[in-house]
Scaffold this active site. Sequence first.
Site, mmCIF file in Angstrom:
data_model
loop_
_atom_site.group_PDB
_atom_site.id
_atom_site.type_symbol
_atom_site.label_atom_id
_atom_site.label_comp_id
_atom_site.label_asym_id
_atom_site.label_seq_id
_atom_site.Cartn_x
_atom_site.Cartn_y
_atom_site.Cartn_z
ATOM 1 N N LYS A 1 -4.893 -9.196 -56.070
ATOM 2 C CA LYS A 1 -6.021 -9.405 -56.988
ATOM 3 C C LYS A 1 -7.235 -8.715 -56.380
ATOM 4 O O LYS A 1 -7.834 -9.192 -55.432
ATOM 5 C CB LYS A 1 -6.332 -10.893 -57.176
ATOM 6 C CG LYS A 1 -7.190 -11.114 -58.419
ATOM 7 C CD LYS A 1 -8.224 -12.205 -58.282
ATOM 8 C CE LYS A 1 -9.398 -11.895 -57.429
ATOM 9 N NZ LYS A 1 -10.302 -10.818 -57.933
ATOM 10 N N PRO A 2 -7.589 -7.541 -56.929
ATOM 11 C CA PRO A 2 -8.747 -6.828 -56.379
ATOM 12 C C PRO A 2 -10.045 -7.476 -56.842
ATOM 13 O O PRO A 2 -10.045 -8.265 -57.795
ATOM 14 C CB PRO A 2 -8.608 -5.427 -56.971
ATOM 15 C CG PRO A 2 -7.862 -5.622 -58.253
ATOM 16 C CD PRO A 2 -6.981 -6.822 -58.071
ATOM 17 N N ALA A 3 -11.140 -7.120 -56.204
ATOM 18 C CA ALA A 3 -12.445 -7.649 -56.608
ATOM 19 C C ALA A 3 -12.783 -7.154 -58.008
ATOM 20 O O ALA A 3 -12.412 -6.045 -58.399
ATOM 21 C CB ALA A 3 -13.505 -7.198 -55.617
ATOM 22 N N GLU A 4 -13.530 -7.968 -58.737
ATOM 23 C CA GLU A 4 -13.873 -7.626 -60.122
ATOM 24 C C GLU A 4 -14.783 -6.403 -60.197
ATOM 25 O O GLU A 4 -14.820 -5.711 -61.212
ATOM 26 C CB GLU A 4 -14.516 -8.823 -60.838
ATOM 27 C CG GLU A 4 -15.615 -9.549 -60.092
ATOM 28 C CD GLU A 4 -15.102 -10.473 -58.995
ATOM 29 O OE1 GLU A 4 -13.902 -10.772 -58.952
ATOM 30 O OE2 GLU A 4 -15.924 -10.868 -58.155
ATOM 31 N N GLU B 1 -9.648 -12.761 -43.377
ATOM 32 C CA GLU B 1 -10.632 -11.861 -42.771
ATOM 33 C C GLU B 1 -11.949 -12.199 -43.439
ATOM 34 O O GLU B 1 -12.191 -11.772 -44.569
ATOM 35 C CB GLU B 1 -10.269 -10.393 -43.031
ATOM 36 C CG GLU B 1 -8.930 -9.944 -42.507
ATOM 37 C CD GLU B 1 -8.883 -9.862 -40.990
ATOM 38 O OE1 GLU B 1 -9.922 -10.059 -40.331
ATOM 39 O OE2 GLU B 1 -7.786 -9.608 -40.477
ATOM 40 N N GLU C 1 -25.014 -13.227 -42.742
ATOM 41 C CA GLU C 1 -24.576 -11.839 -42.842
ATOM 42 C C GLU C 1 -25.513 -11.149 -43.848
ATOM 43 O O GLU C 1 -25.622 -11.590 -44.991
ATOM 44 C CB GLU C 1 -23.148 -11.860 -43.383
ATOM 45 C CG GLU C 1 -22.337 -10.689 -43.026
ATOM 46 C CD GLU C 1 -20.894 -10.873 -43.466
ATOM 47 O OE1 GLU C 1 -20.604 -11.740 -44.297
ATOM 48 O OE2 GLU C 1 -20.064 -10.109 -42.964
ATOM 49 N N GLY D 1 -12.795 -11.480 -47.551
ATOM 50 C CA GLY D 1 -13.969 -11.763 -48.373
ATOM 51 C C GLY D 1 -14.887 -12.732 -47.664
ATOM 52 O O GLY D 1 -14.874 -12.837 -46.427
ATOM 53 N N CYS E 1 -18.112 -6.172 -43.336
ATOM 54 C CA CYS E 1 -18.119 -7.428 -42.574
ATOM 55 C C CYS E 1 -18.267 -7.167 -41.073
ATOM 56 O O CYS E 1 -18.510 -8.098 -40.309
ATOM 57 C CB CYS E 1 -16.881 -8.245 -42.879
ATOM 58 S SG CYS E 1 -15.385 -7.298 -42.660
ATOM 59 N N SER F 1 -12.893 0.694 -36.403
ATOM 60 C CA SER F 1 -11.753 0.464 -37.304
ATOM 61 C C SER F 1 -10.756 1.617 -37.273
ATOM 62 O O SER F 1 -11.140 2.775 -37.396
ATOM 63 C CB SER F 1 -12.250 0.305 -38.750
ATOM 64 O OG SER F 1 -13.112 -0.788 -38.841
ATOM 65 N N ARG G 1 -22.871 2.186 -42.544
ATOM 66 C CA ARG G 1 -21.698 2.508 -43.344
ATOM 67 C C ARG G 1 -21.743 1.636 -44.605
ATOM 68 O O ARG G 1 -22.031 0.430 -44.517
ATOM 69 C CB ARG G 1 -20.433 2.205 -42.552
ATOM 70 C CG ARG G 1 -19.435 3.331 -42.595
ATOM 71 C CD ARG G 1 -18.407 3.278 -41.513
ATOM 72 N NE ARG G 1 -18.120 1.976 -40.984
ATOM 73 C CZ ARG G 1 -16.926 1.374 -41.045
ATOM 74 N NH1 ARG G 1 -15.923 1.943 -41.638
ATOM 75 N NH2 ARG G 1 -16.741 0.208 -40.477
ATOM 76 N N GLY H 1 -13.015 -18.021 -48.545
ATOM 77 C CA GLY H 1 -11.888 -18.144 -47.616
ATOM 78 C C GLY H 1 -11.555 -19.600 -47.307
ATOM 79 O O GLY H 1 -10.388 -19.998 -47.267
ATOM 80 N N THR I 1 -16.748 -16.138 -46.268
ATOM 81 C CA THR I 1 -16.257 -17.327 -45.568
ATOM 82 C C THR I 1 -16.136 -18.491 -46.552
ATOM 83 O O THR I 1 -15.170 -19.263 -46.489
ATOM 84 C CB THR I 1 -17.208 -17.679 -44.410
ATOM 85 O OG1 THR I 1 -17.264 -16.544 -43.539
ATOM 86 C CG2 THR I 1 -16.729 -18.873 -43.616
#
Length: 509
Positions: free
Chosen positions: A197-200, A275, A411, A253, A309, A471, A303, A258, A255
């Site tokens: 399920k990708p982000a909208e 994550e 954040e 996504g 995150c 990364s 970036r 999550g 916290t």
Amino acid sequence: MMLRSVTGVCCLRRSIIGVRYVSSLVHNKAYIDGGWVEAQSGNVFPVNNPANGEVLSHVADMCESDTQTAIDAAHNAFVTWKTTTAKERSVLLRRWYELVETHKTDLAHLMTSECGKPLAEAHGEVSYGSSFLEFYAEEARRIYGEVVPSPHPSKEILFIRQPIGVASLITPWNFPIAMITRKAGAALASGCTCVVKPAEDTPLSALAIAHLAHQAGIPPGVFNVVTSSRANTPDVGKLMCTSPKVAGVSFTGSTAVGKLLYEWCSVGVKRIGLELGGNAVFIVFNSANVTAAVDGLINAKFRNAGQTCISANRILVQSGIYEEFLSSLKAAMMDRLVVGDGAKEGVNQGPLINDNQFRRVERVVERVVSESVSCGAELVLGGHGHELGGLFYSPTILTHVNKHMPCFNEEIFGPIVAIKKFETEDEAITEANCTNHGLASYFYSQDVSQTWRVGRQLEAGMVGINEGLISCCEGAFGGIKQSGLGREGSRHGIDDYTYIKYLCFGGIN
Ligand code: ADP
């Protein structure tokens, strides 16, 4: 294999605005069981270009029962996918990787149009994303078991790794391709099937990746993508965590979300990989090379306009180097950062993703400005929406901030550098660890002993030492404390998708 339906493609080609490269990769239906599927309700939701607010497309708004169809498909496909050989899975993942590489330019343009990421970065993300497919194509063939010395002469003890089953993968908008391939590469290599399920905000990149999975020959039901609006997402997400047919969940996504998914997963004692948010510290010690530290901070902070995150969030600079670092940083930011539509040549700071994110950044800065008289905080650069208007925010420097301010205890997710001066190493470490988060951290020092000492003491899952870009598919990405559970990338990325089965052979004479 042929696509079952391509009608959605043509429709979108007509409706898409402002995308230089439009290709057959662009879809607006969900991808379930090897075909392109509309929502049962016929509902759709808009996808906007954050650089100009234009509606790029309307995408199928799947609800709980649509999602159940995808879970059923993944569950059925698992029966055969788990019996494929490691080499068969490896070959398919490799083919998928090659197709992503072949379509890099189209994918990058599509990504820039829906998430605002400047083109050069979008290219970088496509390569980063495809690297997980390549890496896990290789890793698929190395999911080894163990033979353990037995305490009894008549017994042999073996451990084998088996796929857990259907994995639900819920991903964010800031890395619309890489967060999917990082999870799906490991899941498929392990022999799991998945529902994504990708982000909208960024479903188009996910559907493009599904198109290439299909072309690569990934069998129907093994990789499914369910798109849903913000309104339907809680129901869809809950089912993805609680369905008895789902064995595990992997989420990247916030916290807050999550924790909710963790709670839902507890009902069925599901596997979960999380994550979550970070609050990365970036420490510059007196011994640092200032030029390298400034470069490192530009990399670690700007970036995706600060919307990652692992973006540097709290900048701690030792007093002996403070003035030099601040003036070099300000000069570099003024000189190098170019704000604008990421599709334009030379731009390296795109818009923020949406209104919520923009308001959040404004609030973070306003709080510092409003307290500046009472606590000595200073606005050194920026501090306002960019003159281009819309979702563009000016790169900003705030100094003499304190840990009670949102720029230090939350954040930021924006192009804001919040700096605090410190005197001693102990003070910096105490400050760095004074957070519930523990994803990435960074520090610059040329004192070898200090690099080990500080590297050991920082409470974070990842530490960049004289390095702002950490990364890569070979790295074990993940956090401690409330930043998450489990690791993605590296050989450890396989762990979330496999369980160890202990086989005890008896009666050996
Ligand atoms: P952000 O605030 O950066 O958008 P989120 O944690 O809200 O981060 O979003 C990350 C992913 O989680 C997205 O795919 C989003 O749709 C999904 N999501 C958001 N809320 C929920 C929820 N209640 N249940 C399941 N998934 C959710």
